[in-house]
Design a protein around this motif. Structure first.
Motif, mmCIF file in Angstrom:
data_model
loop_
_atom_site.group_PDB
_atom_site.id
_atom_site.type_symbol
_atom_site.label_atom_id
_atom_site.label_comp_id
_atom_site.label_asym_id
_atom_site.label_seq_id
_atom_site.Cartn_x
_atom_site.Cartn_y
_atom_site.Cartn_z
ATOM 1 N N LEU A 1 15.478 64.825 -77.385
ATOM 2 C CA LEU A 1 14.017 64.565 -77.098
ATOM 3 C C LEU A 1 13.809 65.662 -78.003
ATOM 4 O O LEU A 1 12.855 65.796 -78.140
ATOM 5 C CB LEU A 1 14.206 64.708 -75.574
ATOM 6 N N ALA A 2 14.553 66.434 -77.464
ATOM 7 C CA ALA A 2 13.701 67.929 -78.863
ATOM 8 C C ALA A 2 13.664 67.573 -80.155
ATOM 9 O O ALA A 2 12.701 68.588 -80.753
ATOM 10 C CB ALA A 2 15.633 69.282 -78.607
ATOM 11 N N ARG A 3 14.594 66.495 -80.403
ATOM 12 C CA ARG A 3 13.979 66.493 -82.685
ATOM 13 C C ARG A 3 13.380 65.862 -82.369
ATOM 14 O O ARG A 3 12.067 65.785 -83.116
ATOM 15 C CB ARG A 3 15.799 65.611 -82.529
ATOM 16 N N ASP A 4 13.029 64.811 -81.642
ATOM 17 C CA ASP A 4 11.658 63.390 -81.346
ATOM 18 C C ASP A 4 10.657 63.521 -81.104
ATOM 19 O O ASP A 4 9.254 63.762 -80.889
ATOM 20 C CB ASP A 4 12.691 62.235 -81.300
ATOM 21 N N HIS A 5 10.818 64.937 -80.150
ATOM 22 C CA HIS A 5 9.513 65.599 -79.127
ATOM 23 C C HIS A 5 9.677 66.969 -79.326
ATOM 24 O O HIS A 5 9.797 67.512 -78.182
ATOM 25 C CB HIS A 5 9.475 64.992 -77.858
ATOM 26 N N PRO A 6 9.368 67.696 -80.476
ATOM 27 C CA PRO A 6 9.454 69.029 -80.333
ATOM 28 C C PRO A 6 8.467 69.791 -79.376
ATOM 29 O O PRO A 6 8.797 70.545 -79.436
ATOM 30 C CB PRO A 6 8.855 69.525 -81.852
ATOM 31 N N GLY A 7 7.656 69.161 -78.856
ATOM 32 C CA GLY A 7 6.173 69.984 -77.932
ATOM 33 C C GLY A 7 6.832 69.122 -76.517
ATOM 34 O O GLY A 7 5.999 70.148 -75.590
ATOM 35 N N LEU A 8 7.532 68.904 -76.369
ATOM 36 C CA LEU A 8 8.412 68.770 -75.184
ATOM 37 C C LEU A 8 9.380 69.747 -74.735
ATOM 38 O O LEU A 8 9.903 69.967 -75.552
ATOM 39 C CB LEU A 8 9.333 67.421 -74.996
ATOM 40 N N ASP A 9 9.110 70.475 -73.560
ATOM 41 C CA ASP A 9 10.445 71.885 -72.509
ATOM 42 C C ASP A 9 11.465 70.783 -71.672
ATOM 43 O O ASP A 9 10.261 70.408 -71.247
ATOM 44 C CB ASP A 9 8.877 72.915 -72.400
ATOM 45 N N LEU A 10 11.948 71.065 -72.235
ATOM 46 C CA LEU A 10 13.194 70.623 -71.784
ATOM 47 C C LEU A 10 14.328 71.399 -70.922
ATOM 48 O O LEU A 10 14.137 72.034 -71.067
ATOM 49 C CB LEU A 10 14.970 69.549 -72.742
ATOM 50 N N GLU A 11 14.465 70.758 -69.075
ATOM 51 C CA GLU A 11 15.012 71.249 -68.877
ATOM 52 C C GLU A 11 15.943 70.521 -67.609
ATOM 53 O O GLU A 11 15.187 70.098 -67.015
ATOM 54 C CB GLU A 11 14.243 71.908 -67.533
ATOM 55 N N LEU A 12 17.180 71.509 -67.642
ATOM 56 C CA LEU A 12 18.365 70.645 -67.305
ATOM 57 C C LEU A 12 18.835 71.155 -66.077
ATOM 58 O O LEU A 12 18.883 72.471 -65.808
ATOM 59 C CB LEU A 12 19.355 70.371 -67.961
ATOM 60 N N THR A 13 19.208 70.879 -64.379
ATOM 61 C CA THR A 13 19.724 71.378 -63.727
ATOM 62 C C THR A 13 20.800 70.307 -62.984
ATOM 63 O O THR A 13 20.612 68.805 -62.801
ATOM 64 C CB THR A 13 18.004 71.411 -62.788
ATOM 65 N N GLU A 14 21.199 70.833 -62.639
ATOM 66 C CA GLU A 14 23.072 70.218 -63.022
ATOM 67 C C GLU A 14 22.808 70.031 -61.104
ATOM 68 O O GLU A 14 22.967 71.286 -60.544
ATOM 69 C CB GLU A 14 24.356 71.077 -62.767
ATOM 70 N N LEU A 15 23.239 69.186 -59.718
ATOM 71 C CA LEU A 15 23.163 69.374 -58.426
ATOM 72 C C LEU A 15 24.040 67.645 -58.061
ATOM 73 O O LEU A 15 24.276 67.173 -58.770
ATOM 74 C CB LEU A 15 21.631 69.222 -58.494
ATOM 75 N N ASP A 16 24.131 68.060 -57.150
ATOM 76 C CA ASP A 16 25.145 66.804 -56.217
ATOM 77 C C ASP A 16 23.984 66.126 -55.885
ATOM 78 O O ASP A 16 22.768 66.159 -55.682
ATOM 79 C CB ASP A 16 25.328 67.556 -55.049
ATOM 80 N N PRO A 17 24.399 64.892 -56.505
ATOM 81 C CA PRO A 17 23.780 63.147 -55.740
ATOM 82 C C PRO A 17 23.157 63.453 -54.951
ATOM 83 O O PRO A 17 21.914 63.293 -54.709
ATOM 84 C CB PRO A 17 24.176 61.971 -56.221
ATOM 85 N N VAL A 18 22.923 64.479 -53.432
ATOM 86 C CA VAL A 18 22.895 63.894 -52.507
ATOM 87 C C VAL A 18 21.206 65.210 -51.944
ATOM 88 O O VAL A 18 20.816 64.665 -51.846
ATOM 89 C CB VAL A 18 23.771 64.286 -50.940
#
Length: 305
Positions: free
Chosen positions: A114-131
């Motif tokens: 995603l970062a390579r193909d869409h450099p204008g996109l800011d990515l945020e990842l959050t780890e959390l339980d499915p519930v």
């Protein structure tokens, strides 16, 4: 004209059951929530709220209004997606949520792509339980999330969310290699053979904890849980140390440590990509879905859908 923000409060009340819970979820005061719902009731021209013990109950008219509110919100998501599609290139923020085993295995390559193909996109990842995923996506803290359930503990559908199936995994019983061998080398239910064993399960309230209880009860007993751990790396290390047995899905069991034997079960864990209804055509969400599906396939997993 009904106010969308007040409709959101009514929807939250139907889901959470109390004014106090809605106030906490929205960072309002309870009196502010009550005032806004009273205004909505006047706008609607029909009673929307009633009492059921200490809880506030929605009237039949309110339930109908909430159902229409979901359609309004989905239409707004589609409008937002159309505006984003009219722009040149992807920009803004894509907030992705994932449970730990997916965050560790499926997401890194997807984020790189995603970062390579869409450099204008800011990515945020959050780890959390499915519930915790439905609330986070519904409340716009996440735009796209990986969520799982088990065939024996299926998730209830959420009218605010849509989903695409991604992955179907075998669940294994992880046992110490130096433990006592099963009397039956190929038992019909391997879980039944560990009635006397100590168990390692997720934290109470998590889906992993619930499926451990369900699997053992289906085998005719309540598990004796010795340890609680939510990270499967920790779980497998505890099994290797002879501290108990545990259920581990395929995605988390790729390279178990020495001292662990994996016994495949009939249980299945199912992973899906979820987002707000109406949001599938948002360019950033669509790009995120495509990247995750590619990374899953590249790891050798059969991708569903």
């Amino acid at each position: 004209m009904l106010d969308v923000r007040r409709l959101l409060l009514l929807r939250d009340l139907g889901r959470l059951g109390t004014i106090a819970a809605v106030a906490q979820a929205r960072a309002y005061t309870p009196s502010a929530v009550s005032q806004q719902l009273s205004v909505l009731e006047r706008e609607a021209g029909v009673p929307l709220l009633g009492r059921s013990g200490r809880r506030v109950a929605l009237t039949a008219a309110a339930v109908t209004l909430v159902r229409h509110a979901e359609e309004v919100l989905a239409a707004l998501e589609r409008a937002d997606a159309a505006l984003a599609a009219a722009q040149a290139g992807l920009s803004g923020t894509l907030r992705i949520g994932a449970f730990p085993s997916a965050a560790r295995t499926l997401l890194p390559a997807a984020l790189v792509a995603l970062a390579r193909d869409h450099p204008g996109l800011d990515l945020e990842l959050t780890e959390l339980d499915p519930v915790d995923v439905p609330d986070a996506v519904r409340d716009r803290r996440l735009d796209l999330a990986l969520v799982h359930d088990y065939d024996v503990v299926p998730a209830e559908p959420d009218p605010a969310l849509a989903a695409q199936p991604l992955l179907d995994e075998t669940v294994h019983l992880a046992v110490p290699t130096d433990g006592p061998p099963d009397a039956d080398p190929d038992p019909p239910d391997p879980v039944a053979g560990f009635r006397e064993a100590g168990w390692i399960a997720g934290t109470p309230g998590t889906l992993c904890h619930a499926v451990t209880l369900h699997a053992c009860r289906a085998a005719g007993y309540a598990p004796r849980i010795r340890h609680h751990a939510d990270d499967f790396g920790t779980v497998l290390a505890l099994v290797a140390a002879g501290q108990g047995v545990a259920l581990v899905p395929q995605l988390a069991a790729g390279r178990p440590p020495d001292g662990v034997r994996l016994v495949p079960l009939a249980l299945r864990r199912r992973t899906a990509l979820t987002y707000r209804r109406g949001g599938a055509d948002h360019p950033a969400v669509a790009a995120g879905i495509a990247a995750v599906r590619r990374s899953t396939a590249d790891l050798g997993f059969p991708v569903l859908g």
